[in-house]
Write a protein that holds these residues in place. Sequence first.
Motif, PDB file in Angstrom:
ATOM      1  N   LYS A 174      20.522  11.129  29.909  1.00 47.95           N
ATOM      2  CA  LYS A 174      19.120  11.497  29.695  1.00 47.95           C
ATOM      3  C   LYS A 174      18.305  11.175  30.939  1.00 47.95           C
ATOM      4  N   LYS A 175      17.239  11.921  31.126  1.00 48.07           N
ATOM      5  CA  LYS A 175      16.424  11.717  32.312  1.00 48.07           C
ATOM      6  C   LYS A 175      15.440  10.558  32.133  1.00 48.07           C
ATOM      7  N   ALA A 176      15.226   9.815  33.216  1.00 44.96           N
ATOM      8  CA  ALA A 176      14.191   8.779  33.212  1.00 44.96           C
ATOM      9  C   ALA A 176      12.868   9.430  32.831  1.00 44.96           C
ATOM     10  N   GLY A 177      12.093   8.739  32.026  1.00 42.39           N
ATOM     11  CA  GLY A 177      10.831   9.285  31.530  1.00 42.39           C
ATOM     12  C   GLY A 177      10.984   9.801  30.105  1.00 42.39           C
ATOM     13  N   THR A 178      12.255  10.062  29.699  1.00 42.33           N
ATOM     14  CA  THR A 178      12.499  10.533  28.321  1.00 42.33           C
ATOM     15  C   THR A 178      13.227   9.453  27.518  1.00 42.33           C
ATOM     16  N   LEU A 179      13.280   8.221  28.060  1.00 43.02           N
ATOM     17  CA  LEU A 179      14.055   7.160  27.412  1.00 43.02           C
ATOM     18  C   LEU A 179      13.202   6.320  26.467  1.00 43.02           C
ATOM     19  N   GLY A 180      11.868   6.454  26.583  1.00 39.85           N
ATOM     20  CA  GLY A 180      10.965   5.736  25.689  1.00 39.85           C
ATOM     21  C   GLY A 180      10.099   6.738  24.942  1.00 39.85           C
ATOM     22  N   LEU A 181       8.936   6.268  24.460  1.00 39.92           N
ATOM     23  CA  LEU A 181       8.032   7.163  23.728  1.00 39.92           C
ATOM     24  C   LEU A 181       7.310   8.094  24.700  1.00 39.92           C
ATOM     25  N   LEU A 182       6.898   7.546  25.839  1.00 40.35           N
ATOM     26  CA  LEU A 182       6.118   8.303  26.816  1.00 40.35           C
ATOM     27  C   LEU A 182       6.620   7.969  28.221  1.00 40.35           C
ATOM     28  N   GLY A 183       6.720   8.979  29.074  1.00 39.18           N
ATOM     29  CA  GLY A 183       7.143   8.761  30.460  1.00 39.18           C
ATOM     30  C   GLY A 183       6.068   9.242  31.416  1.00 39.18           C
ATOM     31  N   CYS A 184       5.735   8.411  32.409  1.00 36.58           N
ATOM     32  CA  CYS A 184       4.644   8.732  33.335  1.00 36.58           C
ATOM     33  C   CYS A 184       5.166   8.949  34.747  1.00 36.58           C
ATOM     34  N   PHE A 185       4.707  10.022  35.372  1.00 39.64           N
ATOM     35  CA  PHE A 185       5.130  10.357  36.733  1.00 39.64           C
ATOM     36  C   PHE A 185       3.918  10.447  37.651  1.00 39.64           C
ATOM     37  N   SER A 186       4.161  10.202  38.943  1.00 41.37           N
ATOM     38  CA  SER A 186       3.128  10.363  39.973  1.00 41.37           C
ATOM     39  C   SER A 186       3.604  11.420  40.960  1.00 41.37           C
ATOM     40  N   PHE A 187       2.662  12.252  41.403  1.00 42.29           N
ATOM     41  CA  PHE A 187       2.989  13.237  42.440  1.00 42.29           C
ATOM     42  C   PHE A 187       2.165  12.983  43.691  1.00 42.29           C
ATOM     43  N   PHE A 188       1.860  11.701  43.960  1.00 44.82           N
ATOM     44  CA  PHE A 188       1.178  11.324  45.197  1.00 44.82           C
ATOM     45  C   PHE A 188       2.037  11.781  46.385  1.00 44.82           C
ATOM     46  N   SER A 189       1.415  11.842  47.564  1.00 46.23           N
ATOM     47  CA  SER A 189       2.084  12.522  48.684  1.00 46.23           C
ATOM     48  C   SER A 189       3.400  11.891  49.109  1.00 46.23           C
ATOM     49  N   ASN A 190       3.610  10.585  48.860  1.00 49.09           N
ATOM     50  CA  ASN A 190       4.880  10.001  49.305  1.00 49.09           C
ATOM     51  C   ASN A 190       5.937   9.929  48.207  1.00 49.09           C
ATOM     52  N   LYS A 191       5.714  10.593  47.092  1.00 51.03           N
ATOM     53  CA  LYS A 191       6.698  10.548  46.001  1.00 51.03           C
ATOM     54  C   LYS A 191       7.757  11.646  46.188  1.00 51.03           C
ATOM     55  N   ASN A 192       8.835  11.594  45.394  1.00 54.54           N
ATOM     56  CA  ASN A 192       9.933  12.566  45.582  1.00 54.54           C
ATOM     57  C   ASN A 192       9.471  14.008  45.370  1.00 54.54           C
ATOM     58  N   LEU A 193       8.490  14.189  44.508  1.00 55.58           N
ATOM     59  CA  LEU A 193       7.876  15.505  44.276  1.00 55.58           C
ATOM     60  C   LEU A 193       6.390  15.290  44.462  1.00 55.58           C
ATOM     61  N   THR A 194       5.732  16.072  45.319  1.00 53.67           N
ATOM     62  CA  THR A 194       4.310  15.837  45.536  1.00 53.67           C
ATOM     63  C   THR A 194       3.444  17.063  45.281  1.00 53.67           C
ATOM     64  N   THR A 195       2.234  16.768  44.758  1.00 52.50           N
ATOM     65  CA  THR A 195       1.189  17.791  44.675  1.00 52.50           C
ATOM     66  C   THR A 195      -0.040  17.265  45.434  1.00 52.50           C
ATOM     67  N   ALA A 196       0.165  16.386  46.406  1.00 57.67           N
ATOM     68  CA  ALA A 196      -0.878  15.653  47.140  1.00 57.67           C
ATOM     69  C   ALA A 196      -1.401  14.517  46.256  1.00 57.67           C
ATOM     70  N   GLU A 197      -2.077  14.856  45.174  1.00 49.21           N
ATOM     71  CA  GLU A 197      -2.432  13.908  44.119  1.00 49.21           C
ATOM     72  C   GLU A 197      -2.052  14.596  42.816  1.00 49.21           C
ATOM     73  N   GLY A 198      -1.548  13.841  41.872  1.00 47.03           N
ATOM     74  CA  GLY A 198      -1.204  14.443  40.585  1.00 47.03           C
ATOM     75  C   GLY A 198      -0.296  13.544  39.791  1.00 47.03           C
ATOM     76  N   GLY A 199      -0.095  13.902  38.541  1.00 50.20           N
ATOM     77  CA  GLY A 199       0.783  13.119  37.681  1.00 50.20           C
ATOM     78  C   GLY A 199       1.189  13.917  36.459  1.00 50.20           C
ATOM     79  N   MET A 200       2.070  13.334  35.647  1.00 54.76           N
ATOM     80  CA  MET A 200       2.567  14.031  34.451  1.00 54.76           C
ATOM     81  C   MET A 200       2.954  12.977  33.417  1.00 54.76           C
ATOM     82  N   ILE A 201       2.710  13.323  32.154  1.00 51.48           N
ATOM     83  CA  ILE A 201       3.212  12.496  31.053  1.00 51.48           C
ATOM     84  C   ILE A 201       4.187  13.359  30.270  1.00 51.48           C
ATOM     85  N   VAL A 202       5.378  12.844  29.999  1.00 52.08           N
ATOM     86  CA  VAL A 202       6.320  13.589  29.172  1.00 52.08           C
ATOM     87  C   VAL A 202       6.544  12.837  27.862  1.00 52.08           C
ATOM     88  N   THR A 203       6.753  13.612  26.802  1.00 51.38           N
ATOM     89  CA  THR A 203       7.037  13.016  25.485  1.00 51.38           C
ATOM     90  C   THR A 203       7.689  14.060  24.588  1.00 51.38           C
TER      91      THR A 203
END
Length: 389
Positions: A174-203
Amino acid sequence: MESDSKPAVWKVPLFDLQMSPSEVDAVARVLRSNWISMGEVTETFESEFARQLGSRHAVAVASGTAALHLALVGLNLERDDEVICPSLSFVATANAVLYTGARPVFADIASTADPTISPQAIEALITPRTKAILVMHYAGYPCQMDEIGALAERHAIPVVEDAAHAPLAEYRGKKAGTLGLLGCFSFFSNKNLTTAEGGMIVTDDDESAARLRRLRSHGMTTLSYDRYRGSASPYDVSELGFNYRMDDVRAALGIVQLEKLSDHNRRRKEIADAYREAFRQLPGMTLPFVGLERGQGSEHIFPAVLPAPEERAGFVDYLRQHGVQTSVHYPPIHQFQMYRDIYPGLRLPVTETFGSCEVTLPLFPTMTQEQISWVTKVVQSAWMERVCV
Ligand SMILES: *Cc1c(COP(=O)(O)O)cnc(C)c1O
């Protein structure tokens, strides 16, 4: 004067960005369209992200910090509730808890070789006020999620993942972020995936997802985009929300970046493996996660741990003189002034040792072979000349 204000020119920077024409084109397409804020492109980014992670829902937001804050708001925390989290993380992990009025309760990491939150430390800190366990997959390597999941279930406490380092990292299929109730991601410029600034919640939870969608947009029950698309229904406001929306300009960038993510992660792993091979023989160097085989990390950063804190300044200086930029991930949160004032005298021995002995080496997918060889050569000679003397 000039030399003071000029940025340092590194032979090998810690991180480097490379946007290709496909990102530029995707952004330009949105700019030339008649809709640039949150709309269809954001919906596409969300559904693609959810698909790649194998989660039912993905809710795009303005930043990783906004993702963490909203995820915790969604748990209905009250003042003086407690959220157990690591101190070895970016400060936003704990700040997000404070925003809700709840109290971060810092748990130590397992060891310098496994710098993720310790399940035993978590269990020892659980009280009747514990309302969530917030874990962080350091460097993109999954925490001890079997143990954490089991104790969370035993105490009926939800697990939230700060997966800012860990897009597409895997744990037991299973992918990280789907192992608990809610998974939080950042898309800041130095992250593995970037949108300059941004984020995502998966559930996977339908109700949480619907509520998070309202909360990110002022608590409103419909969106401007729905009304633009022809919906006649007026909006109501169901609860106190925020403006934490993503926009279609960033989402367009995110879609292209997401297409590249698994290739980029693969390249990161090749580079990290080359480092591990080159540093294996260096006496006294700890390379976190080597030999653990708990899952597949996303290799967000490459941490190395020195045998003693006194060695760090000389080692880092040697690398700097040879054009290699380094960083520290992280100065522990509980040692920052603001947090020292809240938690006077708090000691987390393993986190503190790690925080004072860790050095992060350059790692990014577009590193050239010359850059990789240069870093390995400079680290090896720094180790022999400055550390092992
Ligand atoms: C980057 C990061 C965040 C914050 O994300 P932003 O998008 O910068 O708000 C939170 N936690 C961790 C572990 C991070 O690396």
